[in-house]
Design an enzyme around this catalytic site. Structure first.
Site, PDB file in Angstrom:
ATOM      1  N   HIS A  83     -12.592  -3.047   2.516  1.00 46.11           N
ATOM      2  CA  HIS A  83     -13.534  -2.144   2.344  1.00 46.11           C
ATOM      3  C   HIS A  83     -13.443  -1.667   0.781  1.00 46.11           C
ATOM      4  O   HIS A  83     -12.754  -2.332  -0.047  1.00 46.11           O
ATOM      5  CB  HIS A  83     -13.691  -0.997   3.235  1.00 46.11           C
ATOM      6  CG  HIS A  83     -12.547   0.312   3.269  1.00 46.11           C
ATOM      7  ND1 HIS A  83     -12.568   1.311   2.472  1.00 46.11           N
ATOM      8  CD2 HIS A  83     -11.399   0.291   3.940  1.00 46.11           C
ATOM      9  CE1 HIS A  83     -11.344   2.015   2.496  1.00 46.11           C
ATOM     10  NE2 HIS A  83     -10.513   1.382   3.480  1.00 46.11           N
TER      11      HIS A  83
ATOM     12  N   HIS B  39      -6.958  -5.945   2.521  1.00 50.68           N
ATOM     13  CA  HIS B  39      -5.701  -5.394   3.145  1.00 50.68           C
ATOM     14  C   HIS B  39      -5.136  -6.063   4.201  1.00 50.68           C
ATOM     15  O   HIS B  39      -5.713  -6.984   4.856  1.00 50.68           O
ATOM     16  CB  HIS B  39      -6.078  -4.034   4.117  1.00 50.68           C
ATOM     17  CG  HIS B  39      -6.408  -2.977   2.970  1.00 50.68           C
ATOM     18  ND1 HIS B  39      -5.633  -1.825   3.009  1.00 50.68           N
ATOM     19  CD2 HIS B  39      -7.503  -2.285   2.805  1.00 50.68           C
ATOM     20  CE1 HIS B  39      -6.415  -0.840   2.515  1.00 50.68           C
ATOM     21  NE2 HIS B  39      -7.565  -1.179   2.230  1.00 50.68           N
TER      22      HIS B  39
ATOM     23  N   HIS C  73     -10.004  -5.838  -3.160  1.00 51.03           N
ATOM     24  CA  HIS C  73      -8.428  -5.485  -2.415  1.00 51.03           C
ATOM     25  C   HIS C  73      -8.833  -6.161  -0.953  1.00 51.03           C
ATOM     26  O   HIS C  73      -9.436  -5.652  -0.350  1.00 51.03           O
ATOM     27  CB  HIS C  73      -7.855  -4.395  -2.691  1.00 51.03           C
ATOM     28  CG  HIS C  73      -8.266  -3.152  -2.212  1.00 51.03           C
ATOM     29  ND1 HIS C  73      -9.501  -2.638  -2.866  1.00 51.03           N
ATOM     30  CD2 HIS C  73      -8.238  -2.369  -1.092  1.00 51.03           C
ATOM     31  CE1 HIS C  73     -10.025  -1.404  -1.934  1.00 51.03           C
ATOM     32  NE2 HIS C  73      -9.133  -1.299  -1.103  1.00 51.03           N
TER      33      HIS C  73
ATOM     34  N   ASP D   3       0.804  -1.166   0.237  1.00 51.17           N
ATOM     35  CA  ASP D   3      -0.080  -0.216  -0.063  1.00 51.17           C
ATOM     36  C   ASP D   3       0.898   1.469   0.074  1.00 51.17           C
ATOM     37  O   ASP D   3       1.785   1.413   0.761  1.00 51.17           O
ATOM     38  CB  ASP D   3      -0.840  -0.062   1.098  1.00 51.17           C
ATOM     39  CG  ASP D   3      -2.020   0.961   1.374  1.00 51.17           C
ATOM     40  OD1 ASP D   3      -1.578   2.294   0.914  1.00 51.17           O
ATOM     41  OD2 ASP D   3      -3.085   0.600   1.604  1.00 51.17           O
ATOM     42  N   ILE D   4       0.695   2.035  -0.898  1.00 48.89           N
ATOM     43  CA  ILE D   4       1.588   3.368  -0.784  1.00 48.89           C
ATOM     44  C   ILE D   4       1.131   4.303   0.135  1.00 48.89           C
ATOM     45  O   ILE D   4       1.946   5.420   0.398  1.00 48.89           O
ATOM     46  CB  ILE D   4       1.404   4.154  -2.434  1.00 48.89           C
ATOM     47  CG1 ILE D   4       0.286   4.641  -2.787  1.00 48.89           C
ATOM     48  CG2 ILE D   4       2.245   3.197  -3.372  1.00 48.89           C
ATOM     49  CD1 ILE D   4       0.074   5.473  -3.818  1.00 48.89           C
TER      50      ILE D   4
END
Ligand SMILES: [Zn+2]
Length: 130
Positions: free
Chosen positions: A84, A93, A91, A30-31
């Site tokens: 979410h 997390h 995706h 994740d950026i």
């Protein structure tokens, strides 16, 4: 899907700090990481929601495989999954948590910032932790 950032990443048209890839799934950092090693696991095919994914259990098995790699790489206190739909492409997390679960909030409150070199190093560490 056109103009979908995760579809572009899946096709290699947008850059990412990739940590895992097979024929149907991909994982990358994740950026806007909530912790060191915060990773997103996506389907290569476009689905709007995680629960729309055809091979739902296979998708989650893949997320667990990635989770194990992140866990091995950084030895956090515990690991968290979140879904979410802010980005409209499925995706999951995978977030390593470094504070005791008893005192941890639902999510770390701040996003961290790592340099490009640090992100590459984090991604490599996860890739190598097979
Ligand atoms: Zn997409």
């Amino acid at each position: 899907m056109k103009d979908c950032i995760f579809c572009k990443i899946a096709k290699g048209e947008s850059p990412s700090y990739k940590v895992y890839e097979d024929k149907d799934y991909m994982a990358f950092l994740d950026i806007f990481p909530k912790s060191k090693g915060h990773t997103l696991v996506i389907t290569k095919k476009h689905y709007r929601w995680v629960h729309d994914v055809e091979n739902f259990s296979e998708y989650w098995e893949t997320a667990r495989k990635v989770l194990r790699q992140v866990e091995k790489a950084f030895k956090p206190q515990w690991m968290q999954y979140i879904t979410h739909g802010l980005i409209p492409h499925a995706h999951i997390h995978v977030i390593p948590r470094y504070e005791p679960v008893e005192s941890a909030g639902f999510l770390p409150t701040e996003s961290l910032s790592f340099s490009k070199e640090e992100m590459e190093e984090i991604a490599k560490k996860i890739r190598d932790a097979i």
